[in-house]
Write an enzyme that holds these catalytic residues in place. Structure first.
Site, mmCIF file in Angstrom:
data_model
loop_
_atom_site.group_PDB
_atom_site.id
_atom_site.type_symbol
_atom_site.label_atom_id
_atom_site.label_comp_id
_atom_site.label_asym_id
_atom_site.label_seq_id
_atom_site.Cartn_x
_atom_site.Cartn_y
_atom_site.Cartn_z
ATOM 1 N N CYS A 1 0.827 -1.204 0.000
ATOM 2 C CA CYS A 1 0.000 0.000 0.000
ATOM 3 C C CYS A 1 0.863 1.257 0.000
ATOM 4 C CB CYS A 1 -0.937 -0.025 1.204
ATOM 5 S SG CYS A 1 -1.979 1.428 1.309
ATOM 6 N N CYS B 1 -0.464 4.130 2.079
ATOM 7 C CA CYS B 1 -0.272 3.981 3.531
ATOM 8 C C CYS B 1 1.186 4.247 3.911
ATOM 9 C CB CYS B 1 -0.585 2.555 4.002
ATOM 10 S SG CYS B 1 -2.034 1.806 3.295
ATOM 11 N N ASP B 2 2.117 3.677 3.161
ATOM 12 C CA ASP B 2 3.509 3.612 3.635
ATOM 13 C C ASP B 2 4.490 4.460 2.835
ATOM 14 O OD1 ASP B 2 2.688 1.783 5.564
ATOM 15 O OD2 ASP B 2 3.002 0.074 4.242
#
Ligand code: NDP
Length: 311
Positions: free
Chosen positions: A136, A139-140
């Site tokens: 992701c 997300c990261d």
């Protein structure tokens, strides 16, 4: 076998399931939620969440899910460990089997079983999961600000992730196994014209390299068999997701990729009284906040359905 009757049964414990539980509990529907194999869902496999509104100081995925669950429990949701092993939506109330033995009769069901990112299946990839390996970018990605990263895949998701990462990172390699991209023309154009994205066509990942600090490179092999190492700190998988819908085959309408089909803009499925929320019905947005929003919508639909079904 013991049988229990519930008004609202929620299957799945990501942001969609827990949010549905908050709303259903506050509407006095005494929801029962089964958490499934991965309590908390996909977010618990990521590190920090910086894009969920209301958390300016960021929060871990695990903490965010614990907080949403605690909120559901506080308002009366009955959150249980357990795996739903069979459903029968052909009769009303619906028959739900938990852990192969406990049967529940449910007047309504919210399916929020999510989706699972696909991985290549390499041992080294599993070893560095959460230490440089991620599925992701949204997300990261921020963790790799100014660094070099790689994205595997040649579809729309890979192109979107690569474009997103290109705005944060120094350099983005796209590792594409064929000699063309599967993505839409517009996405292809975007990645091909972004100066800090380099597309490595005809390359496969042999091994993710790293040490105790996490990923520091990837060993690749091209279609002629030549190997090379690229220096990267992040390795992002974007080779698709599996919706977790095996349980619902033959029970609910699924699309060709296995996602639950809902009436556009709603969580309504083809079976009256069964609603679907979150990634299990969303191949496109796949964000915690959109999943939470659709969990809310599903609970509101349950409330409306229970109120009007006998009219
Ligand atoms: P796709 O299935 O479209 O693409 C997957 C990509 O990963 C392909 O390039 C595939 O390669 C590659 N791949 C699969 N398995 C492996 C493997 N083992 N090793 C290396 N590469 C692999 O998935 P997406 O998630 O990209 O998209 C899913 C759907 O969602 C699509 O319909 C897409 O159009 C849509 N979508 C739309 C977006 C938009 O419109 N903005 C954004 C994101 C998704 P190969 O081509 O060789 O099979």
């Amino acid at each position: 076998m013991e049988t229990e009757s519930v008004k609202c049964l929620i299957i799945g414990s990501g942001p969609a399931g827990y949010t549905a539980a908050i709303y259903a509990a506050r509407a006095n529907l005494s929801p029962v939620l089964y958490e499934g194999l991965e309590p908390g869902g996909q977010l618990t496999t990521t590190t920090h969440i910086e894009n969920f509104p209301g958390h300016p100081d960021r929060i871990t995925g695990v903490q965010l899910m614990e907080d949403i669950k605690a909120q559901a429990v506080k308002y009366g949701a009955d959150v249980r460990y357990g795996i739903v092993t069979a459903v029968d939506f052909s009769k009303k109330p619906f028959d739900i089997t938990v852990d192969g033995r406990h049967t529940i009769e449910a007047e309504t069901v919210i399916v929020a079983t999510g989706a699972t990112a696909k991985y290549l299946g390499l041992e080294s990839e599993q070893l560095y999961k959460g230490m440089g390996v991620s599925a992701c970018a949204t997300c990261d990605g921020f963790l790799y600000k100014g660094k070099n990263v790689a994205v595997v895949g040649g579809g729309d998701t890979a192109c979107e992730e690569a474009s997103y990462l290109a705005g944060i990172c120094n350099k983005v390699y796209m590792i594409v196994r064929k000699d063309y991209l599967r993505a839409s023309k517009a996405m292809q154009h975007r990645v091909m014209t972004t100066p800090n994205i380099e597309i490595l066509f005809g390359h496969n990942t042999v091994q993710v390299l790293g040490d105790e600090n996490g990923v520091n490179g990837v060993l690749l092999r091209n279609s002629e068999g030549a190997e090379k190492v690229i220096d990267v700190d992040g390795f992002f998988l974007a080779i698709g997701h599996h919706p977790n819908t095996e349980l619902f085959k033959g029970q609910l309408e699924l699309d060709d990729a296995g996602y639950i089909v809902t009436k556009p803009g709603t969580p309504i499925t083809n079976i009256e009284g069964v609603f679907a929320a979150g990634d299990v019905q969303d191949p496109h947005y796949r964000q915690a906040i959109t999943a939470a929003g659709s969990g809310c919508m599903a609970a509101l639909e349950v409330e409306h359905y229970l109120m009007t079904k006998d009219e």
